[in-house]
Design a protein around this motif. Sequence first.
Motif, PDB file in Angstrom:
ATOM      1  N   ASP A 247       0.822  -1.212   0.000  1.00 56.79           N
ATOM      2  CA  ASP A 247       0.000   0.000   0.000  1.00 56.79           C
ATOM      3  C   ASP A 247       0.857   1.264   0.000  1.00 56.79           C
ATOM      4  O   ASP A 247       0.433   2.317  -0.492  1.00 56.79           O
ATOM      5  N   LEU A 248       2.049   1.161   0.570  1.00 55.56           N
ATOM      6  CA  LEU A 248       2.954   2.305   0.663  1.00 55.56           C
ATOM      7  C   LEU A 248       4.385   1.801   0.701  1.00 55.56           C
ATOM      8  O   LEU A 248       4.685   0.798   1.355  1.00 55.56           O
ATOM      9  N   ASN A 249       5.265   2.488  -0.020  1.00 56.96           N
ATOM     10  CA  ASN A 249       6.699   2.189   0.016  1.00 56.96           C
ATOM     11  C   ASN A 249       7.459   3.483   0.275  1.00 56.96           C
ATOM     12  O   ASN A 249       7.195   4.500  -0.372  1.00 56.96           O
ATOM     13  N   ILE A 250       8.394   3.446   1.229  1.00 55.79           N
ATOM     14  CA  ILE A 250       9.204   4.629   1.523  1.00 55.79           C
ATOM     15  C   ILE A 250      10.676   4.251   1.520  1.00 55.79           C
ATOM     16  O   ILE A 250      11.066   3.206   2.034  1.00 55.79           O
ATOM     17  N   ILE A 251      11.478   5.116   0.929  1.00 58.10           N
ATOM     18  CA  ILE A 251      12.909   4.852   0.810  1.00 58.10           C
ATOM     19  C   ILE A 251      13.690   5.978   1.481  1.00 58.10           C
ATOM     20  O   ILE A 251      13.459   7.165   1.210  1.00 58.10           O
TER      21      ILE A 251
ATOM     22  N   SER B 286      -0.184  13.531   4.803  1.00 61.34           N
ATOM     23  CA  SER B 286      -0.800  13.778   3.496  1.00 61.34           C
ATOM     24  C   SER B 286      -1.558  12.581   2.953  1.00 61.34           C
ATOM     25  O   SER B 286      -2.233  12.696   1.927  1.00 61.34           O
ATOM     26  N   LEU B 287      -1.483  11.446   3.634  1.00 60.16           N
ATOM     27  CA  LEU B 287      -2.112  10.219   3.147  1.00 60.16           C
ATOM     28  C   LEU B 287      -3.309   9.822   4.011  1.00 60.16           C
ATOM     29  O   LEU B 287      -3.420  10.233   5.165  1.00 60.16           O
ATOM     30  N   VAL B 288      -4.183   9.028   3.442  1.00 58.56           N
ATOM     31  CA  VAL B 288      -5.292   8.445   4.201  1.00 58.56           C
ATOM     32  C   VAL B 288      -4.758   7.170   4.843  1.00 58.56           C
ATOM     33  O   VAL B 288      -4.781   6.089   4.249  1.00 58.56           O
ATOM     34  N   THR B 289      -4.255   7.308   6.058  1.00 60.94           N
ATOM     35  CA  THR B 289      -3.530   6.202   6.682  1.00 60.94           C
ATOM     36  C   THR B 289      -4.417   5.014   7.049  1.00 60.94           C
ATOM     37  O   THR B 289      -3.919   3.905   7.248  1.00 60.94           O
ATOM     38  N   GLU B 290      -5.730   5.239   7.138  1.00 67.28           N
ATOM     39  CA  GLU B 290      -6.625   4.128   7.476  1.00 67.28           C
ATOM     40  C   GLU B 290      -6.577   3.031   6.426  1.00 67.28           C
ATOM     41  O   GLU B 290      -6.884   1.870   6.706  1.00 67.28           O
ATOM     42  N   ASN B 291      -6.208   3.400   5.200  1.00 65.61           N
ATOM     43  CA  ASN B 291      -6.161   2.425   4.109  1.00 65.61           C
ATOM     44  C   ASN B 291      -4.794   1.775   3.956  1.00 65.61           C
ATOM     45  O   ASN B 291      -4.611   0.932   3.079  1.00 65.61           O
ATOM     46  N   ILE B 292      -3.845   2.171   4.797  1.00 69.81           N
ATOM     47  CA  ILE B 292      -2.490   1.637   4.678  1.00 69.81           C
ATOM     48  C   ILE B 292      -2.299   0.483   5.645  1.00 69.81           C
ATOM     49  O   ILE B 292      -2.267   0.668   6.862  1.00 69.81           O
ATOM     50  N   LYS B 293      -2.184  -0.708   5.111  1.00 72.23           N
ATOM     51  CA  LYS B 293      -2.013  -1.903   5.931  1.00 72.23           C
ATOM     52  C   LYS B 293      -0.721  -2.656   5.623  1.00 72.23           C
ATOM     53  O   LYS B 293      -0.289  -3.493   6.416  1.00 72.23           O
ATOM     54  N   LYS B 294      -0.127  -2.357   4.489  1.00 74.74           N
ATOM     55  CA  LYS B 294       1.095  -3.070   4.089  1.00 74.74           C
ATOM     56  C   LYS B 294       2.120  -2.054   3.586  1.00 74.74           C
ATOM     57  O   LYS B 294       1.906  -1.379   2.577  1.00 74.74           O
ATOM     58  N   ILE B 295       3.232  -1.946   4.308  1.00 67.12           N
ATOM     59  CA  ILE B 295       4.216  -0.894   4.055  1.00 67.12           C
ATOM     60  C   ILE B 295       5.604  -1.486   3.813  1.00 67.12           C
ATOM     61  O   ILE B 295       6.048  -2.375   4.540  1.00 67.12           O
ATOM     62  N   GLY B 296       6.280  -0.971   2.805  1.00 64.60           N
ATOM     63  CA  GLY B 296       7.659  -1.372   2.530  1.00 64.60           C
ATOM     64  C   GLY B 296       8.638  -0.289   2.938  1.00 64.60           C
ATOM     65  O   GLY B 296       8.437   0.888   2.613  1.00 64.60           O
ATOM     66  N   ILE B 297       9.667  -0.670   3.693  1.00 64.51           N
ATOM     67  CA  ILE B 297      10.738   0.246   4.085  1.00 64.51           C
ATOM     68  C   ILE B 297      11.990  -0.127   3.295  1.00 64.51           C
ATOM     69  O   ILE B 297      12.412  -1.287   3.312  1.00 64.51           O
ATOM     70  N   TRP B 298      12.599   0.843   2.637  1.00 67.69           N
ATOM     71  CA  TRP B 298      13.778   0.591   1.812  1.00 67.69           C
ATOM     72  C   TRP B 298      14.995   1.289   2.414  1.00 67.69           C
ATOM     73  O   TRP B 298      14.998   2.505   2.584  1.00 67.69           O
ATOM     74  N   ILE B 299      16.016   0.482   2.728  1.00 70.78           N
ATOM     75  CA  ILE B 299      17.229   1.009   3.368  1.00 70.78           C
ATOM     76  C   ILE B 299      18.454   0.612   2.538  1.00 70.78           C
ATOM     77  O   ILE B 299      18.615  -0.554   2.165  1.00 70.78           O
ATOM     78  N   GLY B 300      19.312   1.587   2.280  1.00 72.95           N
ATOM     79  CA  GLY B 300      20.500   1.349   1.464  1.00 72.95           C
ATOM     80  C   GLY B 300      21.654   0.731   2.232  1.00 72.95           C
ATOM     81  O   GLY B 300      21.589   0.581   3.456  1.00 72.95           O
ATOM     82  N   PRO B 301      22.737   0.402   1.537  1.00 71.17           N
ATOM     83  CA  PRO B 301      23.919  -0.185   2.172  1.00 71.17           C
ATOM     84  C   PRO B 301      24.779   0.888   2.834  1.00 71.17           C
ATOM     85  O   PRO B 301      24.361   2.057   2.925  1.00 71.17           O
TER      86      PRO B 301
ATOM     87  N   LEU C 163      11.038   1.970  11.242  1.00 70.66           N
ATOM     88  CA  LEU C 163      10.084   1.000  11.779  1.00 70.66           C
ATOM     89  C   LEU C 163       9.473   1.495  13.091  1.00 70.66           C
ATOM     90  O   LEU C 163       8.265   1.345  13.324  1.00 70.66           O
ATOM     91  N   SER C 164      10.276   2.097  13.944  1.00 64.01           N
ATOM     92  CA  SER C 164       9.780   2.627  15.219  1.00 64.01           C
ATOM     93  C   SER C 164       8.711   3.687  14.996  1.00 64.01           C
ATOM     94  O   SER C 164       7.668   3.695  15.657  1.00 64.01           O
ATOM     95  N   ILE C 165       8.976   4.589  14.059  1.00 62.94           N
ATOM     96  CA  ILE C 165       8.016   5.668  13.784  1.00 62.94           C
ATOM     97  C   ILE C 165       6.712   5.093  13.241  1.00 62.94           C
ATOM     98  O   ILE C 165       5.617   5.470  13.681  1.00 62.94           O
ATOM     99  N   LEU C 166       6.813   4.178  12.295  1.00 57.76           N
ATOM    100  CA  LEU C 166       5.609   3.589  11.701  1.00 57.76           C
ATOM    101  C   LEU C 166       4.802   2.805  12.725  1.00 57.76           C
ATOM    102  O   LEU C 166       3.566   2.882  12.756  1.00 57.76           O
ATOM    103  N   MET C 167       5.494   2.048  13.568  1.00 56.34           N
ATOM    104  CA  MET C 167       4.790   1.265  14.587  1.00 56.34           C
ATOM    105  C   MET C 167       4.130   2.168  15.630  1.00 56.34           C
ATOM    106  O   MET C 167       3.093   1.839  16.191  1.00 56.34           O
ATOM    107  N   TYR C 168       4.739   3.326  15.880  1.00 55.99           N
ATOM    108  CA  TYR C 168       4.141   4.255  16.835  1.00 55.99           C
ATOM    109  C   TYR C 168       2.903   4.925  16.255  1.00 55.99           C
ATOM    110  O   TYR C 168       1.869   5.056  16.910  1.00 55.99           O
ATOM    111  N   VAL C 169       3.003   5.356  14.990  1.00 50.99           N
ATOM    112  CA  VAL C 169       1.916   6.116  14.369  1.00 50.99           C
ATOM    113  C   VAL C 169       0.792   5.205  13.889  1.00 50.99           C
ATOM    114  O   VAL C 169      -0.387   5.494  14.093  1.00 50.99           O
ATOM    115  N   LEU C 170       1.149   4.075  13.259  1.00 52.35           N
ATOM    116  CA  LEU C 170       0.137   3.232  12.631  1.00 52.35           C
ATOM    117  C   LEU C 170      -0.023   1.868  13.287  1.00 52.35           C
ATOM    118  O   LEU C 170      -1.002   1.170  13.019  1.00 52.35           O
TER     119      LEU C 170
END
Length: 252
Positions: free
Chosen positions: A168-172, A188-203, A240-247
């Motif tokens: 539903d959402l990907n953030i890098i 800016s998003l309708v977070t109620e519809n966000i259930k599956k989120i991808g976190i992208w972290i570089g090397p 991950l901490s921020i997302l778990m706290y907010v959503l």
Amino acid sequence: MNRFFVNAADVHLPTNEITIAGEDVKHISKVLRLSEGDLVEVCDGEKYGYIGKIKRISKQEVLLSIEEQMPLKTEAPIEVILYQSIPKATKMELIIQKTTEMGIKSIVPIITSRTVVQFKDDKDKEKKVERWQKIAMEAAKQSKRGVIPSIHFPLSLKEALQKAQENDLNIIAYEKEASQGIKGLLTSLVTENIKKIGIWIGPEGGFEEEEIDLAKDKTIHSITLGPRILRTETAGFTVLSILMYVLGDLGG
């Protein structure tokens, strides 16, 4: 109370029994020295947890009688997938351990332009994944998770980006992003519809600009993590901490 994971097929409700097999048998009998009559926690990795009493221990299996069944309540309401560029040394093990404790659903190791770690062949990759999966299982037991996060086979960035389109959402996280942070993006998003989120972290060396452009073409949002540069093993924890706290469920 010690916690173990089994497949749903190992839970036999008609006979009110659970079978534990594999490496856990030796751990129960030789390491923990449990015996008939002792109680253990068991999770089916899907919906339920159980309190089981040991009925019999053999070399091949441990047979439990189900004393109590309860729905799992330790999983977050959102599903977060970490797409982690493979770092050097034991950093990946630390990332898997800590994100498992924090509620990650799965981890996809990715190979980017600046990834230093090299694999000899697919067999070498399989060996690594087996090791990483074991770390996730141990962390899940320790943190009382109801589900063991799945560690995927390493993918190239392009392969991972293609598979991530179902999220539903990907953030890098990108150190050159100057304007958009996680807070502003979520507002800016309708977070109620966000259930599956991808976190992208570089090397360690970060993503190349061409890789960021490729990600943006796949509708992945570039975010800043502030004015300081975070290590690759720290950045994933932070997002991950921020997302778990907010959503999610971090903080109650």
